[in-house]
Design a protein around this motif. Structure first.
Motif, PDB file in Angstrom:
ATOM      1  N   GLY A 119     -17.129  -7.565 -15.175  1.00 25.45           N
ATOM      2  CA  GLY A 119     -17.258  -6.305 -15.639  1.00 25.45           C
ATOM      3  C   GLY A 119     -17.969  -5.313 -14.305  1.00 25.45           C
ATOM      4  N   VAL A 120     -18.692  -5.588 -13.597  1.00 24.18           N
ATOM      5  CA  VAL A 120     -19.133  -4.751 -12.747  1.00 24.18           C
ATOM      6  C   VAL A 120     -17.922  -4.569 -11.733  1.00 24.18           C
ATOM      7  N   PHE A 121     -17.365  -5.604 -11.341  1.00 25.69           N
ATOM      8  CA  PHE A 121     -16.059  -5.332 -10.255  1.00 25.69           C
ATOM      9  C   PHE A 121     -14.877  -4.575 -10.635  1.00 25.69           C
ATOM     10  N   GLU A 122     -14.694  -4.557 -12.317  1.00 29.96           N
ATOM     11  CA  GLU A 122     -13.782  -3.727 -13.057  1.00 29.96           C
ATOM     12  C   GLU A 122     -14.123  -2.205 -12.734  1.00 29.96           C
ATOM     13  N   LYS A 123     -15.580  -2.199 -13.300  1.00 34.65           N
ATOM     14  CA  LYS A 123     -15.795  -0.695 -13.326  1.00 34.65           C
ATOM     15  C   LYS A 123     -15.830  -0.036 -11.896  1.00 34.65           C
ATOM     16  N   LEU A 124     -16.158  -0.857 -10.779  1.00 36.73           N
ATOM     17  CA  LEU A 124     -16.089  -0.341  -9.551  1.00 36.73           C
ATOM     18  C   LEU A 124     -14.637  -0.020  -9.115  1.00 36.73           C
ATOM     19  N   GLN A 125     -13.543  -0.764  -9.589  1.00 40.59           N
ATOM     20  CA  GLN A 125     -12.416  -0.399  -9.153  1.00 40.59           C
ATOM     21  C   GLN A 125     -11.786   0.566  -9.738  1.00 40.59           C
ATOM     22  N   LYS A 126     -12.339   0.941 -11.250  1.00 43.15           N
ATOM     23  CA  LYS A 126     -11.990   2.048 -11.889  1.00 43.15           C
ATOM     24  C   LYS A 126     -12.483   3.456 -11.325  1.00 43.15           C
ATOM     25  N   ASP A 127     -13.656   3.174 -10.764  1.00 46.47           N
ATOM     26  CA  ASP A 127     -14.346   4.527 -10.235  1.00 46.47           C
ATOM     27  C   ASP A 127     -13.718   4.785  -8.899  1.00 46.47           C
ATOM     28  N   VAL A 128     -13.427   3.695  -8.314  1.00 49.48           N
ATOM     29  CA  VAL A 128     -12.906   4.126  -6.900  1.00 49.48           C
ATOM     30  C   VAL A 128     -11.461   4.667  -7.117  1.00 49.48           C
ATOM     31  N   LYS A 129     -10.642   4.160  -7.730  1.00 46.21           N
ATOM     32  CA  LYS A 129      -9.212   4.638  -7.991  1.00 46.21           C
ATOM     33  C   LYS A 129      -9.426   6.045  -8.598  1.00 46.21           C
ATOM     34  N   ARG A 130     -10.269   6.404  -9.522  1.00 39.90           N
ATOM     35  CA  ARG A 130     -10.540   7.623 -10.132  1.00 39.90           C
ATOM     36  C   ARG A 130     -11.100   8.698  -8.989  1.00 39.90           C
ATOM     37  N   ASP A 131     -11.875   8.313  -8.423  1.00 40.37           N
ATOM     38  CA  ASP A 131     -12.717   9.194  -7.381  1.00 40.37           C
ATOM     39  C   ASP A 131     -12.128   9.273  -5.939  1.00 40.37           C
ATOM     40  N   TRP A 132     -11.376   8.402  -5.606  1.00 42.43           N
ATOM     41  CA  TRP A 132     -10.875   8.394  -4.122  1.00 42.43           C
ATOM     42  C   TRP A 132      -9.480   8.217  -3.934  1.00 42.43           C
ATOM     43  N   ALA A 133      -8.671   8.009  -4.795  1.00 41.86           N
ATOM     44  CA  ALA A 133      -7.146   7.736  -4.524  1.00 41.86           C
ATOM     45  C   ALA A 133      -6.633   8.936  -3.851  1.00 41.86           C
ATOM     46  N   ASP A 134      -7.130  10.302  -4.206  1.00 39.00           N
ATOM     47  CA  ASP A 134      -6.608  11.320  -3.425  1.00 39.00           C
ATOM     48  C   ASP A 134      -6.962  11.527  -2.069  1.00 39.00           C
ATOM     49  N   GLU A 135      -6.169  11.463  -0.963  1.00 38.12           N
ATOM     50  CA  GLU A 135      -6.492  11.326   0.368  1.00 38.12           C
ATOM     51  C   GLU A 135      -7.362  12.493   0.687  1.00 38.12           C
ATOM     52  N   THR A 136      -7.184  13.581   0.114  1.00 36.45           N
ATOM     53  CA  THR A 136      -7.943  14.817   0.510  1.00 36.45           C
ATOM     54  C   THR A 136      -9.469  14.489   0.293  1.00 36.45           C
ATOM     55  N   LYS A 137      -9.859  13.617  -0.563  1.00 40.49           N
ATOM     56  CA  LYS A 137     -11.113  13.194  -1.029  1.00 40.49           C
ATOM     57  C   LYS A 137     -11.731  12.384  -0.148  1.00 40.49           C
ATOM     58  N   HIS A 138     -11.124  11.773   0.902  1.00 41.80           N
ATOM     59  CA  HIS A 138     -11.449  10.877   1.942  1.00 41.80           C
ATOM     60  C   HIS A 138     -12.055  11.876   3.215  1.00 41.80           C
ATOM     61  N   ILE A 139     -11.785  13.204   3.510  1.00 40.01           N
ATOM     62  CA  ILE A 139     -11.956  14.088   4.527  1.00 40.01           C
ATOM     63  C   ILE A 139     -13.604  14.143   4.533  1.00 40.01           C
ATOM     64  N   ILE A 140     -14.237  13.543   5.600  1.00 42.78           N
ATOM     65  CA  ILE A 140     -15.820  13.880   5.745  1.00 42.78           C
ATOM     66  C   ILE A 140     -16.179  14.852   6.791  1.00 42.78           C
ATOM     67  N   GLY A 141     -15.205  15.481   7.513  1.00 47.00           N
ATOM     68  CA  GLY A 141     -15.511  16.157   8.504  1.00 47.00           C
ATOM     69  C   GLY A 141     -14.507  16.533   9.481  1.00 47.00           C
ATOM     70  N   HIS A 142     -14.481  17.286  10.670  1.00 49.33           N
ATOM     71  CA  HIS A 142     -13.538  17.683  11.439  1.00 49.33           C
ATOM     72  C   HIS A 142     -13.931  17.523  13.122  1.00 49.33           C
ATOM     73  N   VAL A 143     -13.124  17.330  13.890  1.00 48.83           N
ATOM     74  CA  VAL A 143     -13.198  17.236  15.045  1.00 48.83           C
ATOM     75  C   VAL A 143     -13.922  18.529  15.676  1.00 48.83           C
ATOM     76  N   ILE A 144     -14.967  18.365  16.699  1.00 50.85           N
ATOM     77  CA  ILE A 144     -15.579  19.734  17.181  1.00 50.85           C
ATOM     78  C   ILE A 144     -15.420  19.673  18.830  1.00 50.85           C
ATOM     79  N   PHE A 145     -15.432  18.205  19.183  1.00 53.37           N
ATOM     80  CA  PHE A 145     -15.274  18.384  20.747  1.00 53.37           C
ATOM     81  C   PHE A 145     -14.582  16.955  20.837  1.00 53.37           C
TER      82      PHE A 145
END
Length: 322
Positions: free
Chosen positions: A86-112
């Motif tokens: 149950g825990v792993f199925e919920k985690l998998q569902k949450d990950v697919k819902r919240d992170w499947a879009d690649e643009t949501k993986h962006i955490i920053g940008h190069v400055i140097f």
């Protein structure tokens, strides 16, 4: 970033020009691999349930008191397996819902980003690093746990055995209760090449056990070689160039590689939490890498100071963030 051979990019904090974004997990294939890791946990618990059901059936052949004790023990294990599913199925569902879009993986940008160079400075190491600005809506004091390596992919008891292949090893490694191995301090190249003689590998030779958790290979344990390697590299059809690197060997000759393609840039950390360096590449006769190379982190710090960056906090706490 690895093709930056000719110029230094220095993008101001408020620069509105072309940006090079940094994504958590990098390419989509790395995200898919993590989703499959979760599915693997689910499948493992399903297989465990099937085994437990067979044990439950066999309990009918035991004496009544023994059968009752066995049924109770098996039911306890079955409940744990069902809860885990149950825990792993919920985690998998949450990950697919919240992170499947690649643009949501962006955490920053190069400055140097200084250009890649070889045989640089007194150490004659490879220069391949960059500085990024982290977006505070992605990583902030509410979710930052510090600079850590997640050890959760390997069972705690098995991981501790990997870290102490020889009984003579002093216990500098202590498995954390939250599975997060915290980085604390820098392991200099001098110390890497002169390991504590009391810390031995399975062949009773002095060694430093190294840990990395890269996009390509996941959590791995290896051994730092105390003899520097000279590596010859080829880029963009240019003549080969040589550079010094610190080699990390597989745990044993049969344990598999310390890294795979896709791990470049991963931090390599010692058992006591000190950062060894940044993974730069590998070599081998197969698709996997028999030898992994890293650039010592104190060399990276020296190059940062060369560019006037001398106030970096490598071990920030949550309260240091916005």
């Amino acid at each position: 970033m690895s093709n930056n051979m000719g110029q230094t990019w220095s993008l101001g904090w408020k620069n509105c020009g072309r940006r090079h974004f940094v994504a958590l997990l990098g390419v989509l294939a790395a995200f898919d691999a993590r989703v499959q890791d979760i599915q693997g946990k689910i499948d493992g618990q399903i297989a465990n349930l099937a085994f437990l059901k067979k044990r439950l059936a066999l309990a009918e052949n035991l004496k009544e008191d023994e059968a009752a004790a066995e049924r109770k023990a098996v039911q306890r294990e079955m409940d744990k397996a069902k809860d885990a599913i149950g825990v792993f199925e919920k985690l998998q569902k949450d990950v697919k819902r919240d992170w499947a879009d690649e643009t949501k993986h962006i955490i920053g940008h190069v400055i140097f980003l200084p250009p890649i160079a070889f045989s640089v400075g007194e150490g004659r190491y490879t220069k391949d690093w960059e500085i990024i600005e982290i977006y505070p809506d992605m990583i902030n004091r509410r979710n930052f746990v510090g600079n850590t390596v997640n050890l959760g992919q390997i069972v705690a008891a098995d991981f501790k055995k990997l870290m102490y292949p020889h009984l003579a090893n002093p216990h500098s490694f202590d498995y954390p209760g939250d599975c997060l191995h915290r980085c604390r301090g820098i392991l200099s190249d001098r110390d890497m090449l002169n390991p504590n003689p009391k810390t031995k590998n399975q062949d009773a030779e002095p060694t430093i056990m190294a840990i990395q958790n890269g996009n390509g290979s996941g959590l791995q344990v290896g051994r730092i070689n105390n003899i520097c390697s000279v590596v010859r590299r080829y880029y963009n059809n240019l003549p080969g160039v040589s550079s010094r690197e610190v080699a990390v060997l597989p745990y044993t000759s049969k344990s598999g590689p310390f890294s795979k393609p896709g791990d470049s840039g991963a931090g390599v950390v010692a058992g006591d939490g000190r950062i060894c360096g940044l993974l730069t590449g590998g070599d081998g006769i197969t698709e996997t890498l028999d030898i992994t190379y890293l650039t010592p982190f104190d060399f990276v710090i020296a190059r940062m100071k060369h560019f006037g960056i001398d106030s970096a906090n490598f071990f920030p706490l949550a309260d240091d963030l916005a």
